[in-house]
Design a protein around this motif. Structure first.
Motif, PDB file in Angstrom:
ATOM      1  N   ALA A 200       0.842  -1.213   0.000  1.00 27.06           N
ATOM      2  CA  ALA A 200       0.000   0.000   0.000  1.00 27.06           C
ATOM      3  C   ALA A 200       0.868   1.250   0.000  1.00 27.06           C
ATOM      4  O   ALA A 200       0.664   2.195   0.763  1.00 27.06           O
ATOM      5  CB  ALA A 200      -0.946   0.002   1.195  1.00 27.06           C
ATOM      6  N   THR A 201       1.844   1.230  -0.932  1.00 31.50           N
ATOM      7  CA  THR A 201       2.852   2.297  -0.969  1.00 31.50           C
ATOM      8  C   THR A 201       3.089   2.735  -2.403  1.00 31.50           C
ATOM      9  O   THR A 201       3.018   1.927  -3.339  1.00 31.50           O
ATOM     10  CB  THR A 201       4.184   1.795  -0.366  1.00 31.50           C
ATOM     11  N   VAL A 202       3.366   4.022  -2.589  1.00 23.77           N
ATOM     12  CA  VAL A 202       3.773   4.551  -3.890  1.00 23.77           C
ATOM     13  C   VAL A 202       5.293   4.660  -3.880  1.00 23.77           C
ATOM     14  O   VAL A 202       5.881   5.288  -2.982  1.00 23.77           O
ATOM     15  CB  VAL A 202       3.149   5.928  -4.169  1.00 23.77           C
ATOM     16  N   VAL A 203       5.921   4.038  -4.857  1.00 24.52           N
ATOM     17  CA  VAL A 203       7.379   4.082  -4.984  1.00 24.52           C
ATOM     18  C   VAL A 203       7.716   5.068  -6.094  1.00 24.52           C
ATOM     19  O   VAL A 203       7.378   4.855  -7.259  1.00 24.52           O
ATOM     20  CB  VAL A 203       7.957   2.693  -5.304  1.00 24.52           C
ATOM     21  N   PHE A 204       8.372   6.165  -5.736  1.00 28.59           N
ATOM     22  CA  PHE A 204       8.706   7.210  -6.690  1.00 28.59           C
ATOM     23  C   PHE A 204      10.024   6.923  -7.394  1.00 28.59           C
ATOM     24  O   PHE A 204      10.934   6.319  -6.821  1.00 28.59           O
ATOM     25  CB  PHE A 204       8.837   8.566  -5.969  1.00 28.59           C
ATOM     26  N   SER A 205      10.108   7.373  -8.638  1.00 25.13           N
ATOM     27  CA  SER A 205      11.367   7.319  -9.361  1.00 25.13           C
ATOM     28  C   SER A 205      12.366   8.253  -8.676  1.00 25.13           C
ATOM     29  O   SER A 205      11.995   9.317  -8.176  1.00 25.13           O
ATOM     30  CB  SER A 205      11.164   7.768 -10.813  1.00 25.13           C
ATOM     31  N   LYS A 206      13.625   7.839  -8.651  1.00 27.16           N
ATOM     32  CA  LYS A 206      14.653   8.680  -8.028  1.00 27.16           C
ATOM     33  C   LYS A 206      15.070   9.840  -8.935  1.00 27.16           C
ATOM     34  O   LYS A 206      15.689  10.799  -8.480  1.00 27.16           O
ATOM     35  CB  LYS A 206      15.869   7.829  -7.667  1.00 27.16           C
ATOM     36  N   GLN A 207      14.702   9.752 -10.213  1.00 25.56           N
ATOM     37  CA  GLN A 207      15.021  10.821 -11.165  1.00 25.56           C
ATOM     38  C   GLN A 207      13.722  11.453 -11.659  1.00 25.56           C
ATOM     39  O   GLN A 207      12.900  10.776 -12.259  1.00 25.56           O
ATOM     40  CB  GLN A 207      15.819  10.279 -12.355  1.00 25.56           C
ATOM     41  N   GLU A 208      13.556  12.710 -11.410  1.00 25.22           N
ATOM     42  CA  GLU A 208      12.378  13.467 -11.837  1.00 25.22           C
ATOM     43  C   GLU A 208      11.062  12.754 -11.519  1.00 25.22           C
ATOM     44  O   GLU A 208      10.329  12.339 -12.416  1.00 25.22           O
ATOM     45  CB  GLU A 208      12.417  13.750 -13.340  1.00 25.22           C
ATOM     46  N   PRO A 209      10.762  12.602 -10.240  1.00 22.89           N
ATOM     47  CA  PRO A 209       9.484  11.944  -9.904  1.00 22.89           C
ATOM     48  C   PRO A 209       8.264  12.731 -10.381  1.00 22.89           C
ATOM     49  O   PRO A 209       7.207  12.147 -10.600  1.00 22.89           O
ATOM     50  CB  PRO A 209       9.526  11.882  -8.356  1.00 22.89           C
ATOM     51  N   PHE A 210       8.446  14.035 -10.559  1.00 22.96           N
ATOM     52  CA  PHE A 210       7.372  14.876 -11.106  1.00 22.96           C
ATOM     53  C   PHE A 210       7.892  15.604 -12.339  1.00 22.96           C
ATOM     54  O   PHE A 210       8.410  16.719 -12.249  1.00 22.96           O
ATOM     55  CB  PHE A 210       6.871  15.879 -10.048  1.00 22.96           C
ATOM     56  N   PRO A 211       7.779  14.969 -13.513  1.00 19.09           N
ATOM     57  CA  PRO A 211       8.336  15.553 -14.746  1.00 19.09           C
ATOM     58  C   PRO A 211       7.656  16.875 -15.102  1.00 19.09           C
ATOM     59  O   PRO A 211       6.535  17.166 -14.674  1.00 19.09           O
ATOM     60  CB  PRO A 211       8.022  14.490 -15.820  1.00 19.09           C
ATOM     61  N   LEU A 212       8.356  17.670 -15.914  1.00 19.71           N
ATOM     62  CA  LEU A 212       7.761  18.894 -16.426  1.00 19.71           C
ATOM     63  C   LEU A 212       6.529  18.546 -17.238  1.00 19.71           C
ATOM     64  O   LEU A 212       6.520  17.550 -17.981  1.00 19.71           O
ATOM     65  CB  LEU A 212       8.768  19.652 -17.303  1.00 19.71           C
ATOM     66  N   LEU A 213       5.494  19.351 -17.120  1.00 22.00           N
ATOM     67  CA  LEU A 213       4.234  19.063 -17.805  1.00 22.00           C
ATOM     68  C   LEU A 213       4.260  19.630 -19.204  1.00 22.00           C
ATOM     69  O   LEU A 213       4.507  20.811 -19.405  1.00 22.00           O
ATOM     70  CB  LEU A 213       3.060  19.675 -17.032  1.00 22.00           C
ATOM     71  N   LEU A 214       4.003  18.748 -20.175  1.00 23.53           N
ATOM     72  CA  LEU A 214       3.895  19.144 -21.571  1.00 23.53           C
ATOM     73  C   LEU A 214       2.547  18.679 -22.097  1.00 23.53           C
ATOM     74  O   LEU A 214       2.005  17.694 -21.619  1.00 23.53           O
ATOM     75  CB  LEU A 214       5.019  18.527 -22.422  1.00 23.53           C
ATOM     76  N   THR A 215       1.988  19.405 -23.071  1.00 26.84           N
ATOM     77  CA  THR A 215       0.703  19.001 -23.628  1.00 26.84           C
ATOM     78  C   THR A 215       0.883  18.542 -25.040  1.00 26.84           C
ATOM     79  O   THR A 215       1.868  18.859 -25.693  1.00 26.84           O
ATOM     80  CB  THR A 215      -0.280  20.174 -23.605  1.00 26.84           C
TER      81      THR A 215
END
Length: 391
Positions: free
Chosen positions: A376-391
């Motif tokens: 019951a856990t979210v495992v985040f990427s160690k590199q850019e867990p929140f990438p820049l938003l592009l459309t």
């Protein structure tokens, strides 16, 4: 009375002889209030003088002048629309094909006048939706086809026609027909011709409608490029048009996590977006939903509501990003922590719903990582867990 109308006939005759499109378009424009008032003031014996007008004016031009005067003289809204339609049809059928490109200004004025009158009458109930549709199918569409088939400079008349067609289709919310017309223009490489022969004015209009169409198709990259071009190249004096462009440009920017400045929103009276953009950037889910509900009618009327609903994922993303930063970037966070963050943001949901939101963020590539259901856990990427938003 007679002398005034005969003088107008003489001006038309002289303009035709001199191939003076500017003067001719002024005399035949509904927007020239002085000339229109002269016609109204001298309308009492208009019918009895028609034979003299017929003698003075060349074939085709007499019918145009008569219909033009009748559209101004009559107080009946449906008759105004009927005669203005006739003006444009007569010009297209009897004059345009057999004339040289000097008549282009007349085409521009007549199509603009027709569109303005059609939308005005539709707005006040003078014509119904079906009549507005007919103004497109039976008047403008045949003229568009005709002008596109011209082989000389008169093909540029299509530019005047198409921008007026697009305005009517926007009012009718007919995105299918909008797409058809835009594709025809692109296929005929008319955008390049606009740049070469007519400068930015027509290009700004066309780019707005292209961006508007792509906005509703969900092609936000093209929409952004087109709307940005339209806004940056629309003259500052046309503040109403710039505000209209921003109505569709701002939501796309928000999808990219780019907030409009307060100065911009105040300048164009779009403060309705200020609280919305603040709630997006801060990840305040509860406030975001309150703003949408409070201004639902405004957003729905302009076709913005569905797109703004898509922003909700951005709100979740920004909320979880702030939580991740608060927890000093640890790469494993229990789902329970996400639920707590949402409760603080005035949204109480259960564990399964919370997992669905996180899974959607991962699927949309707004969050890099995976869900460990066993823990019951979210495992985040160690590199850019929140990438820049592009459309």
């Amino acid at each position: 009375m007679q002398d005034i109308l005969l003088t107008l006939c003489d001006q038309i005759q002289q303009a035709i002889l001199l191939e003076d499109g500017a003067t001719l378009s002024r005399v035949l424009s509904r927007e020239d209030s002085a000339t229109c008032q002269l016609i109204i003031n001298n309308s009492q014996n208009f019918d009895s003088n028609l034979s003299q007008f017929r003698i003075l004016l060349p074939k085709g031009w007499f019918e145009i002048f008569e219909a033009h005067c009748r559209s101004i003289i009559t107080s009946q809204l449906d008759q105004q629309f009927f005669y203005q339609s006739k003006v444009l049809k007569e010009f297209s059928d009897k004059i345009y094909n057999d004339s040289l490109p000097w008549v282009l200004p007349v085409m521009a004025v007549l199509t603009n006048d027709f569109r303005r009158l059609a939308l005005h009458l539709y707005g006040i109930g003078g014509i119904n939706e079906q009549q507005l549709k007919n103004s497109y199918t039976s008047v403008l569409q045949p003229i568009f086809t005709q002008t596109m088939n011209c082989r000389d400079g008169k093909r540029d008349g299509a530019l005047f026609v198409v921008n007026n067609m697009l305005r009517i289709l926007k009012k009718l919310n007919s995105h299918v027909l909008l797409e058809t017309i835009i594709k025809k223009m692109e296929h005929a490489k008319m955008l390049e011709r606009i740049k070469l022969t007519h400068g930015k004015a027509h290009l700004v209009t066309f780019h707005f409608f292209l961006g508007y169409l792509k906005f509703f198709e969900g092609n936000y990259r093209v929409a952004l490029e087109s709307l940005k071009y339209a806004f940056e190249n629309c003259p500052a004096r046309f503040s109403k048009n710039k505000r209209l462009i921003l109505l569709y440009l701002i939501p796309i920017k928000l999808l990219q996590n780019i907030r409009p400045s307060s100065t911009l929103l105040k300048k164009y009276n779009l403060l309705i977006f200020e609280e919305l953009s603040r709630s997006v950037s801060r990840g305040n889910v509860g406030r975001f939903e309150n703003v949408l509900r409070s201004h639902e009618n405004f957003f729905v009327k302009r076709g913005l509501y569905v797109v703004l609903e898509r922003l909700k994922l951005r709100v979740y993303r920004n909320l979880f990003k702030r939580m991740h930063e608060f927890l000093e970037g640890v790469n494993k966070i229990p789902i329970e922590k996400f639920q707590i963050a949402l409760r603080v943001a005035k949204l109480a949901i259960d564990k399964d719903e919370c997992e669905c939101i996180v899974a959607n963020l991962i699927y949309q590539k707004m969050l890099k990582g995976y869900i460990s259901h066993s823990q019951a856990t979210v495992v985040f990427s160690k590199q850019e867990p929140f990438p820049l938003l592009l459309t």
